[in-house]
Design an enzyme around this catalytic site. Sequence first.
Site, PDB file in Angstrom:
ATOM      1  N   TYR A 101      -1.365   0.420  10.417  1.00  0.00           N
ATOM      2  CA  TYR A 101      -1.668  -0.330   9.190  1.00  0.00           C
ATOM      3  C   TYR A 101      -0.490  -0.254   8.225  1.00  0.00           C
ATOM      4  O   TYR A 101      -0.003  -1.279   7.733  1.00  0.00           O
ATOM      5  CB  TYR A 101      -2.931   0.258   8.536  1.00  0.00           C
ATOM      6  CG  TYR A 101      -3.159  -0.216   7.128  1.00  0.00           C
ATOM      7  CD1 TYR A 101      -3.517  -1.534   6.867  1.00  0.00           C
ATOM      8  CD2 TYR A 101      -3.011   0.649   6.046  1.00  0.00           C
ATOM      9  CE1 TYR A 101      -3.719  -1.970   5.552  1.00  0.00           C
ATOM     10  CE2 TYR A 101      -3.219   0.228   4.746  1.00  0.00           C
ATOM     11  CZ  TYR A 101      -3.575  -1.080   4.501  1.00  0.00           C
ATOM     12  OH  TYR A 101      -3.771  -1.511   3.208  1.00  0.00           O
ATOM     13  N   THR A 160       0.818  -1.209   0.000  1.00  0.00           N
ATOM     14  CA  THR A 160       0.000   0.000   0.000  1.00  0.00           C
ATOM     15  C   THR A 160       0.850   1.257   0.000  1.00  0.00           C
ATOM     16  O   THR A 160       1.982   1.256   0.516  1.00  0.00           O
ATOM     17  CB  THR A 160      -0.909   0.007   1.250  1.00  0.00           C
ATOM     18  OG1 THR A 160      -1.478   1.309   1.405  1.00  0.00           O
ATOM     19  CG2 THR A 160      -0.146  -0.311   2.519  1.00  0.00           C
TER      20      THR A 160
HETATM   21  P1  NAD Z   1     -11.280  -6.597   1.976  1.00  0.00           P
HETATM   22  O1  NAD Z   1     -11.487  -6.457   3.434  1.00  0.00           O
HETATM   23  O2  NAD Z   1     -12.450  -6.458   1.083  1.00  0.00           O
HETATM   24  O3  NAD Z   1     -10.592  -7.991   1.651  1.00  0.00           O
HETATM   25  C1  NAD Z   1      -9.750  -8.670   2.558  1.00  0.00           C
HETATM   26  C2  NAD Z   1     -10.137 -10.145   2.547  1.00  0.00           C
HETATM   27  O4  NAD Z   1      -9.249 -10.861   3.380  1.00  0.00           O
HETATM   28  C3  NAD Z   1     -11.550 -10.386   3.066  1.00  0.00           C
HETATM   29  O5  NAD Z   1     -12.237 -11.259   2.216  1.00  0.00           O
HETATM   30  C4  NAD Z   1     -11.314 -11.015   4.441  1.00  0.00           C
HETATM   31  O6  NAD Z   1     -12.371 -11.850   4.824  1.00  0.00           O
HETATM   32  C5  NAD Z   1     -10.004 -11.737   4.219  1.00  0.00           C
HETATM   33  N1  NAD Z   1      -9.215 -11.939   5.436  1.00  0.00           N
HETATM   34  C6  NAD Z   1      -8.833 -10.990   6.345  1.00  0.00           C
HETATM   35  N2  NAD Z   1      -8.100 -11.550   7.317  1.00  0.00           N
HETATM   36  C7  NAD Z   1      -8.010 -12.882   7.022  1.00  0.00           C
HETATM   37  C8  NAD Z   1      -7.370 -13.984   7.631  1.00  0.00           C
HETATM   38  N3  NAD Z   1      -6.679 -13.860   8.772  1.00  0.00           N
HETATM   39  N4  NAD Z   1      -7.453 -15.202   7.041  1.00  0.00           N
HETATM   40  C9  NAD Z   1      -8.147 -15.367   5.885  1.00  0.00           C
HETATM   41  N5  NAD Z   1      -8.780 -14.338   5.262  1.00  0.00           N
HETATM   42  C10 NAD Z   1      -8.709 -13.124   5.822  1.00  0.00           C
HETATM   43  O7  NAD Z   1     -10.135  -5.548   1.588  1.00  0.00           O
HETATM   44  P2  NAD Z   1      -9.647  -5.037   0.174  1.00  0.00           P
HETATM   45  O8  NAD Z   1      -9.967  -3.606   0.067  1.00  0.00           O
HETATM   46  O9  NAD Z   1     -10.087  -5.966  -0.895  1.00  0.00           O
HETATM   47  O10 NAD Z   1      -8.077  -5.137   0.360  1.00  0.00           O
HETATM   48  C11 NAD Z   1      -7.345  -6.273  -0.080  1.00  0.00           C
HETATM   49  C12 NAD Z   1      -5.875  -6.054   0.199  1.00  0.00           C
HETATM   50  O11 NAD Z   1      -5.420  -4.886  -0.478  1.00  0.00           O
HETATM   51  C13 NAD Z   1      -5.525  -5.833   1.669  1.00  0.00           C
HETATM   52  O12 NAD Z   1      -4.319  -6.505   1.933  1.00  0.00           O
HETATM   53  C14 NAD Z   1      -5.330  -4.338   1.777  1.00  0.00           C
HETATM   54  O13 NAD Z   1      -4.439  -4.010   2.800  1.00  0.00           O
HETATM   55  C15 NAD Z   1      -4.745  -4.013   0.418  1.00  0.00           C
HETATM   56  N6  NAD Z   1      -4.961  -2.621  -0.013  1.00  0.00           N
HETATM   57  C16 NAD Z   1      -6.226  -2.163  -0.247  1.00  0.00           C
HETATM   58  C17 NAD Z   1      -6.409  -0.857  -0.696  1.00  0.00           C
HETATM   59  C18 NAD Z   1      -7.790  -0.304  -1.002  1.00  0.00           C
HETATM   60  O14 NAD Z   1      -7.872   0.811  -1.487  1.00  0.00           O
HETATM   61  N7  NAD Z   1      -8.877  -1.048  -0.751  1.00  0.00           N
HETATM   62  C19 NAD Z   1      -5.309  -0.035  -0.903  1.00  0.00           C
HETATM   63  C20 NAD Z   1      -4.037  -0.534  -0.638  1.00  0.00           C
HETATM   64  C21 NAD Z   1      -3.871  -1.850  -0.225  1.00  0.00           C
HETATM   65  N1  UFG Z   2     -12.806  10.229   3.724  1.00  0.00           N
HETATM   66  C1  UFG Z   2     -13.730  11.161   4.141  1.00  0.00           C
HETATM   67  N2  UFG Z   2     -14.897  10.714   4.687  1.00  0.00           N
HETATM   68  C2  UFG Z   2     -15.173   9.391   4.840  1.00  0.00           C
HETATM   69  C3  UFG Z   2     -14.217   8.446   4.412  1.00  0.00           C
HETATM   70  C4  UFG Z   2     -13.034   8.894   3.860  1.00  0.00           C
HETATM   71  O1  UFG Z   2     -13.518  12.359   4.019  1.00  0.00           O
HETATM   72  O2  UFG Z   2     -16.247   9.054   5.366  1.00  0.00           O
HETATM   73  C5  UFG Z   2     -11.555  10.699   3.126  1.00  0.00           C
HETATM   74  C6  UFG Z   2     -10.335  10.239   3.904  1.00  0.00           C
HETATM   75  O3  UFG Z   2      -9.976  11.186   4.864  1.00  0.00           O
HETATM   76  C7  UFG Z   2      -9.295  10.096   2.792  1.00  0.00           C
HETATM   77  C8  UFG Z   2     -10.111   9.750   1.558  1.00  0.00           C
HETATM   78  O4  UFG Z   2     -11.449  10.116   1.859  1.00  0.00           O
HETATM   79  O5  UFG Z   2      -8.675  11.316   2.563  1.00  0.00           O
HETATM   80  C9  UFG Z   2     -10.065   8.269   1.220  1.00  0.00           C
HETATM   81  O6  UFG Z   2     -10.378   7.529   2.392  1.00  0.00           O
HETATM   82  P1  UFG Z   2     -10.739   5.973   2.348  1.00  0.00           P
HETATM   83  O7  UFG Z   2     -11.136   5.586   3.719  1.00  0.00           O
HETATM   84  O8  UFG Z   2     -11.678   5.707   1.221  1.00  0.00           O
HETATM   85  O9  UFG Z   2      -9.372   5.311   1.937  1.00  0.00           O
HETATM   86  P2  UFG Z   2      -7.963   5.417   2.665  1.00  0.00           P
HETATM   87  O10 UFG Z   2      -7.130   6.352   1.832  1.00  0.00           O
HETATM   88  O11 UFG Z   2      -8.050   5.704   4.088  1.00  0.00           O
HETATM   89  O12 UFG Z   2      -7.459   3.918   2.614  1.00  0.00           O
HETATM   90  C10 UFG Z   2      -7.429   3.151   1.431  1.00  0.00           C
HETATM   91  C11 UFG Z   2      -7.379   1.664   1.801  1.00  0.00           C
HETATM   92  C12 UFG Z   2      -6.097   1.326   2.484  1.00  0.00           C
HETATM   93  C13 UFG Z   2      -4.947   1.863   1.693  1.00  0.00           C
HETATM   94  C14 UFG Z   2      -5.114   3.324   1.468  1.00  0.00           C
HETATM   95  C15 UFG Z   2      -4.017   3.936   0.676  1.00  0.00           C
HETATM   96  O13 UFG Z   2      -8.456   1.332   2.663  1.00  0.00           O
HETATM   97  O14 UFG Z   2      -5.975  -0.062   2.574  1.00  0.00           O
HETATM   98  O15 UFG Z   2      -6.311   3.532   0.718  1.00  0.00           O
HETATM   99  O16 UFG Z   2      -4.226   5.326   0.710  1.00  0.00           O
HETATM  100  F1  UFG Z   2      -3.774   1.651   2.306  1.00  0.00           F
END
Ligand code: NAD
Ligand code: UFG
Length: 323
Positions: free
Chosen positions: A141, A117
Amino acid sequence: MQTVLVTGGAGYIGSHACKALAAAGYRPVTFDSLVTGNRWAVRWGPFEHGDIRDVGHLAGVLQAYKPVAIMHFAASAYVGESAVDPEKYYSNNVAGTLSLLRAARQCGVGRIVFSSTCATYGEPQQVPVPETAAQVPINPYGRSKLMIEQMLQDYVRAYGMGTTALRYFNAAGADPEGEIGEEHAPETHLIPLVLQSILQPEKPVTIFGIDYPTPDGTCVRDYTHVTDIAAAHVLALQTCNGGLGFRAFNLGTGAGHSVRQIIETAERVSGKKVHASFGPRRAGDPAALVADPTMARRELGWQPRRSELHEIIGTAWAWITRP
Ligand code: NAD
Ligand code: UFG
């Protein structure tokens, strides 16, 4: 047909990766505890219900399916929550990955693509952020994900594995064919909350901070379509075929958008009003995170195809309003 074990394959990004793997001719096997994932999202291969901290269970699954590689999505992934419950993050992310690496070594699986990330960069000195930027995370995180990157590098050096860390910026949007999309309970991500506020005006989205040093005072992020992120995983898998070592790539578009711009675009795409209120900053949020994605373009041949903001929000809106 080659098999790939997908931890977290029932989650948001993992399920889109499973669809992309199947389209590229692989068999994805999902290993997921369903703690935040959805059983209905597992549609392109077998499902194994389990926790990655259970080494014995994981090793049994690896022996049964004999995957050529592992895509490791399973994690706890909420920046805000990690500040109030860090133990959960070190247990699930760091200890969970250690367990996965142990099982992978036991079973001779040497190729791993890992969900890292941009949160590993912390408050970057330079935006857009290149992969060479200092990694100084400002929340548990991000620290847990940086520790995993370091573990992967040590494993590569000592045991000769081939690992790729993909540092995503903000994944967003939904499958353009409408088969899967983002569904978390509770939802914390900005775009689904903005869209939900249109459908439920009694639940306005809170804008976390309007006093950031950004052009309009709200946080800037690099929103990248989830199918583009999924496609990069397939490319990472294919390009690490013969080569061992550790690689890290940013996955982002290079363009930043503020919270206010997200709201404006959501109103334009939906033709409806977003209900928003102002709140204080959220702990652990950097002002601006935008990728320099040059290296992924050059070395993986990766090109975002659906990451224009209107397409990201359009697919998310279609998903959330599906019949
Ligand atoms: P998500 O919560 O939708 O998916 C995570 C999945 O992992 C879920 O299905 C959950 O049930 C499973 N899981 C969690 N802990 C587990 C465990 N101990 N054993 C087995 N399964 C487990 O999240 P996401 O947004 O799809 O994120 C996926 C990955 O991408 C994560 O590693 C997250 O850190 C990374 N990531 C996400 C974002 C984003 O913008 N969503 C950004 C950067 C990195
Ligand atoms: N935000 C708001 N209001 C909300 C939710 C979010 O203003 O109710 C803002 C946050 O402050 C941030 C932006 O919208 O500036 C995006 O927030 P998100 O919660 O959608 O996403 P994050 O940037 O916190 O986190 C996501 C993933 C992480 C990853 C990260 C990288 O959940 O796993 O992007 O930036 F690491």
